[in-house]
Motif scaffolding. Structure first.
Motif, PDB file in Angstrom:
ATOM      1  N   ALA A  57     -15.024  26.878 -54.965  1.00  0.00           N
ATOM      2  CA  ALA A  57     -14.302  28.083 -54.544  1.00  0.00           C
ATOM      3  C   ALA A  57     -14.300  28.186 -53.032  1.00  0.00           C
ATOM      4  O   ALA A  57     -15.197  27.670 -52.360  1.00  0.00           O
ATOM      5  N   ALA A  58     -13.279  28.851 -52.510  1.00  0.00           N
ATOM      6  CA  ALA A  58     -13.181  29.084 -51.069  1.00  0.00           C
ATOM      7  C   ALA A  58     -12.486  30.412 -50.831  1.00  0.00           C
ATOM      8  O   ALA A  58     -11.634  30.842 -51.622  1.00  0.00           O
ATOM      9  N   TYR A  59     -12.872  31.056 -49.749  1.00  0.00           N
ATOM     10  CA  TYR A  59     -12.230  32.289 -49.320  1.00  0.00           C
ATOM     11  C   TYR A  59     -11.534  32.053 -47.992  1.00  0.00           C
ATOM     12  O   TYR A  59     -12.095  31.426 -47.084  1.00  0.00           O
ATOM     13  N   PHE A  60     -10.298  32.548 -47.888  1.00  0.00           N
ATOM     14  CA  PHE A  60      -9.557  32.484 -46.635  1.00  0.00           C
ATOM     15  C   PHE A  60      -9.070  33.890 -46.294  1.00  0.00           C
ATOM     16  O   PHE A  60      -8.408  34.541 -47.111  1.00  0.00           O
ATOM     17  N   ARG A  61      -9.428  34.327 -45.111  1.00  0.00           N
ATOM     18  CA  ARG A  61      -9.036  35.664 -44.687  1.00  0.00           C
ATOM     19  C   ARG A  61      -7.548  35.681 -44.386  1.00  0.00           C
ATOM     20  O   ARG A  61      -7.050  34.887 -43.584  1.00  0.00           O
ATOM     21  N   ALA A  62      -6.841  36.584 -45.047  1.00  0.00           N
ATOM     22  CA  ALA A  62      -5.393  36.669 -44.830  1.00  0.00           C
ATOM     23  C   ALA A  62      -4.872  38.016 -45.287  1.00  0.00           C
ATOM     24  O   ALA A  62      -5.229  38.509 -46.359  1.00  0.00           O
ATOM     25  N   ASP A  63      -4.046  38.613 -44.462  1.00  0.00           N
ATOM     26  CA  ASP A  63      -3.232  39.753 -44.842  1.00  0.00           C
ATOM     27  C   ASP A  63      -1.873  39.182 -45.230  1.00  0.00           C
ATOM     28  O   ASP A  63      -1.138  38.688 -44.361  1.00  0.00           O
ATOM     29  N   VAL A  64      -1.542  39.208 -46.512  1.00  0.00           N
ATOM     30  CA  VAL A  64      -0.326  38.537 -46.954  1.00  0.00           C
ATOM     31  C   VAL A  64       0.934  39.197 -46.407  1.00  0.00           C
ATOM     32  O   VAL A  64       2.013  38.602 -46.455  1.00  0.00           O
ATOM     33  N   GLY A  65       0.803  40.404 -45.880  1.00  0.00           N
ATOM     34  CA  GLY A  65       1.944  41.026 -45.238  1.00  0.00           C
ATOM     35  C   GLY A  65       2.328  40.376 -43.926  1.00  0.00           C
ATOM     36  O   GLY A  65       3.405  40.616 -43.397  1.00  0.00           O
ATOM     37  N   ASP A  66       1.441  39.543 -43.408  1.00  0.00           N
ATOM     38  CA  ASP A  66       1.690  38.773 -42.190  1.00  0.00           C
ATOM     39  C   ASP A  66       2.063  37.354 -42.612  1.00  0.00           C
ATOM     40  O   ASP A  66       1.230  36.608 -43.139  1.00  0.00           O
TER      41      ASP A  66
END
Length: 258
Positions: A57-66
């Motif tokens: 598993a991995a987490y990627f910080r992202a605001d999908v609105g951007d």
């Protein structure tokens, strides 16, 4: 064999609520998962939970609105896992607004998260699939309110209704590439986000779930784990050739009249 053995699943809004439930279900069925979200501490803690069970598993910080952040998250997923086999667009904005009181800023925020984000995540993922000449599956989490919805959900309904059209259009465009695209119009679901919305916008108390249950045919709200199992089914080969379907996953029957 598990339903998603050796698949790489990318889930927006995957660090809590329904998205997290989908991630847990995908891991249970043999997938590696990448989860996207805006809160790093939440995402990193959730990935540690998944890894403690032996998952990749991995987490990627992202605001999908951007759009830039959404595209970068897909690139990071491919760099980490080598590809994307499945995409789930689960991130959503549900802040309230009517036709009369919605300002452009609120409308634009809903479109950015609920429609533009899924559009460009799909674009980036499909480009990877086509480059590899590989099949793939996409599930868009929509809402039963897309049929018409409550008066206080106007910008939300507008953006999610757009996602219904996008789901069907993409499914049609990609059918010969063996990339299946489906959507779920989910009903009222018991999540952390829904709890916050009920308290913030509707003055709900601690018993709001019990009060809501009295108004529902099955006597309770939907649970994220139930929906997650259905999403995994749609992502998997077990759902066969189904594409372009937007399924009402709800206890209400739309169009039924007394």
């Amino acid at each position: 064999m598990a339903l998603l053995t050796d698949k790489v699943v990318l889930i927006s809004g995957g660090t809590q609520g329904l998205g997290a439930a989908i991630a847990r279900a995908a891991v249970r069925e043999g997938a590696a998962v990448a989860v996207l979200g805006r809160r790093a501490e939440l995402g990193e803690a959730f990935v540690r939970e998944l890894e403690s069970s032996g998952a990749r598993a991995a987490y990627f910080r992202a605001d999908v609105g951007d759009v830039g952040q959404a595209r970068a998250a897909v690139a990071q997923t491919i760099e980490t896992f080598g590809r994307v086999d499945c995409l789930v667009n689960s991130a959503g904005l549900t802040t309230r607004g009517t036709l009369l009181d919605t300002e452009p800023e609120l409308f634009d925020a809903h479109v950015a998260v609920n429609l533009r984000g899924p559009f460009f995540l799909m674009q980036a993922v499909v480009r990877d699939m086509l480059a590899r000449r590989a099949p793939g599956t996409i599930v868009n989490i929509i809402t039963s309110s897309a049929h018409a919805g409550q008066p206080y959900l106007t910008p939300y309904v507008a953006s999610k209704a757009g996602l219904v059209g996008l789901t069907r259009n993409a499914a049609y465009a990609l059918r010969w590439d063996r990339i299946r695209v489906n959507g779920l119009n989910i009903g009222w679901t018991d999540t952390e986000g829904e709890d916050a919305i009920q308290r913030q916008f509707h003055g709900a108390g601690d018993d709001w779930r019990d009060q809501a249950a009295k108004k529902l045919p099955m006597g309770r709200l939907a649970r994220p784990d139930e929906i997650a199992d259905f999403v995994v089914f749609l992502l998997s080969d077990r759902s066969g050739v189904v594409t372009g379907s937007v399924i009402d996953w709800d206890q209400n029957v739309f169009g039924g009249l007394d």
